[in-house]
Scaffold this active site. Structure first.
Site, PDB file in Angstrom:
ATOM      1  N   TYR A  55       1.030  -1.306   0.084  1.00 55.51           N
ATOM      2  CA  TYR A  55      -0.056   0.021   0.078  1.00 55.51           C
ATOM      3  C   TYR A  55       0.871   1.378   0.117  1.00 55.51           C
ATOM      4  CZ  TYR A  55      -3.544  -3.421   1.577  1.00 55.51           C
ATOM      5  OH  TYR A  55      -4.479  -4.408   1.756  1.00 55.51           O
ATOM      6  N   ARG A 204     -16.460  -2.072  -2.379  1.00 54.00           N
ATOM      7  CA  ARG A 204     -15.586  -0.963  -2.925  1.00 54.00           C
ATOM      8  C   ARG A 204     -16.260   0.195  -3.334  1.00 54.00           C
ATOM      9  NH1 ARG A 204     -10.699  -3.311  -3.907  1.00 54.00           N
ATOM     10  NH2 ARG A 204     -10.943  -5.554  -4.337  1.00 54.00           N
ATOM     11  N   GLY A 205     -17.378   0.541  -1.906  1.00 54.41           N
ATOM     12  CA  GLY A 205     -18.282   1.637  -2.220  1.00 54.41           C
ATOM     13  C   GLY A 205     -19.552   1.441  -2.681  1.00 54.41           C
ATOM     14  N   PHE A 206     -19.555   0.691  -3.380  1.00 55.02           N
ATOM     15  CA  PHE A 206     -21.136   0.434  -4.171  1.00 55.02           C
ATOM     16  C   PHE A 206     -21.993   0.165  -3.250  1.00 55.02           C
ATOM     17  CE2 PHE A 206     -24.311  -2.187  -6.196  1.00 55.02           C
ATOM     18  CZ  PHE A 206     -24.649  -1.370  -7.370  1.00 55.02           C
ATOM     19  N   ALA A 208     -22.228   1.231  -0.068  1.00 55.71           N
ATOM     20  CA  ALA A 208     -22.368   2.399   0.482  1.00 55.71           C
ATOM     21  C   ALA A 208     -23.640   3.667  -0.094  1.00 55.71           C
ATOM     22  CB  ALA A 208     -21.101   3.435   0.923  1.00 55.71           C
TER      23      ALA A 208
END
Length: 331
Positions: A55, A204-206, A208
């Site tokens: 990362y 991956r945010g979807f 949310a």
């Protein structure tokens, strides 16, 4: 927060995935914003922080070391080896000498004498899993790591590794819209007493509920890894958007936010499951951690499963080249 078992450690049921503070979803937040989020997580009782050498090509471990080292006794620290940045490129290398060198580098960046949980980030198919895990076992014997984990592996690979040295955790993507773990590895973890750490638990945010138009995806930063993910492209994304209306309605019925619904669903899948949502925003951090207080009734869970599952989600989770690098079972 409710507690769950992560190998020899007791941690909060919801941890913090730190990747997007340095990596993967476009421009990382400013250092002061990232530092504030980590300190707020500590204040809120987060006791499981997850990072990796990959990362930011070391930047994320350096960030955690700078901010969290003074509080080292208050949390369980997880990092990963076997996939790093070399000359600006991502490289998978599971050779024992590489894993040992990466660990020494990680210890310096994290400003700690021992890493609590050290994962093999990817199985390097050029190296027998027994050799890579054997190197990690030596790091345990040397007192440099306390426990061994694996990331993105199949049930068969987990069993091979576990025969060499106890594996205490497997980390793999798992959410309402990514169910590959349900093929075999989730149950293998249960049988072996291995914790299952779920990354990208909010899709991956979807899940949310904030991505509602193709224009938002088109506006992703050039470095956002979702640009290469089939579920966020073209007809597949348009089809997935059609799931949102029903999903948002179920969140309203449950009296929670969409992200909390995704996390609550995961927590109820099994006591050995520990989600690690990531975020760059303190308000989202606080929202995510509150999901541990939510209980979903059986009828709502059944309707969730009917709405979003492997048959209703369009597109594979990875492009073919990335999929070839991982060992997880595929439908």
């Amino acid at each position: 927060m409710q507690q769950r078992t992560l190998g020899p450690f007791q941690v909060g049921a919801i941890g913090l995935g730190c990747m997007n503070l340095s990596h993967a979803y476009g421009v990382p937040p400013a250092p002061e914003q990232a530092e504030a989020l980590l300190r707020r997580a500590l204040d809120l009782g987060v006791t499981h922080f997850d990072t990796a050498a990959l990362y930011g090509f070391g930047a994320n471990e350096t960030l955690l070391g700078r901010v969290l080292a003074p509080y080292r006794s208050r949390f369980t620290l997880a990092s990963k080896c076997g996939m790093t940045g070399v000359d600006g490129k991502r490289v998978i290398d599971g050779r024992p000498q590489t894993l040992k060198r990466t660990c020494e580098e990680a210890l310096r960046r994290l400003q700690t004498e021992v890493i609590d949980l050290y994962y093999l980030h990817r199985w390097d198919r050029q190296v027998p899993i027994e050799d890579s895990v054997g190197a990690l076992a030596e790091l345990v014997s040397e007192g440099k790591i306390r426990a061994i984990g694996l990331s993105e592996v199949s049930a068969a690979t987990l069993r091979r590794a576990h025969a060499v040295h106890p594996v205490v955790a497997v980390q793999t993507e798992y959410s309402l819209w990514t169910r590959n773990a349900e093929i075999a590895v989730l149950e293998a973890c249960r049988e072996l007493g291995v914790a299952f750490v779920a990354f990208s638990p909010v899709g991956r945010g979807f899940l949310a509920g904030a991505l509602t138009t193709p224009a938002q995806v088109a506006a992703f930063d050039a470095r956002d890894i979702r640009r290469a993910m089939p579920r966020f492209a073209g007809e597949a994304f348009a089809a997935n958007l059609r799931l949102l209306e029903g999903y948002l309605a179920l969140a309203r019925e449950a009296g929670c936010t969409p992200a909390q619904l995704a996390l609550a669903w995961l927590l109820q899948r099994g006591e050995h499951i520990l989600p690690i949502p990531g975020t760059t925003r303190i308000d989202h951090l606080e929202e995510n951690l509150q999901a541990g207080e939510i209980r979903l009734d059986g009828d709502l869970v059944a309707r969730l499963d009917t709405l979003i599952n492997r048959h209703t989600v369009s597109g594979p989770r990875y492009a073919a080249a990335t999929q070839a690098e991982i060992d997880t079972e595929e439908f």
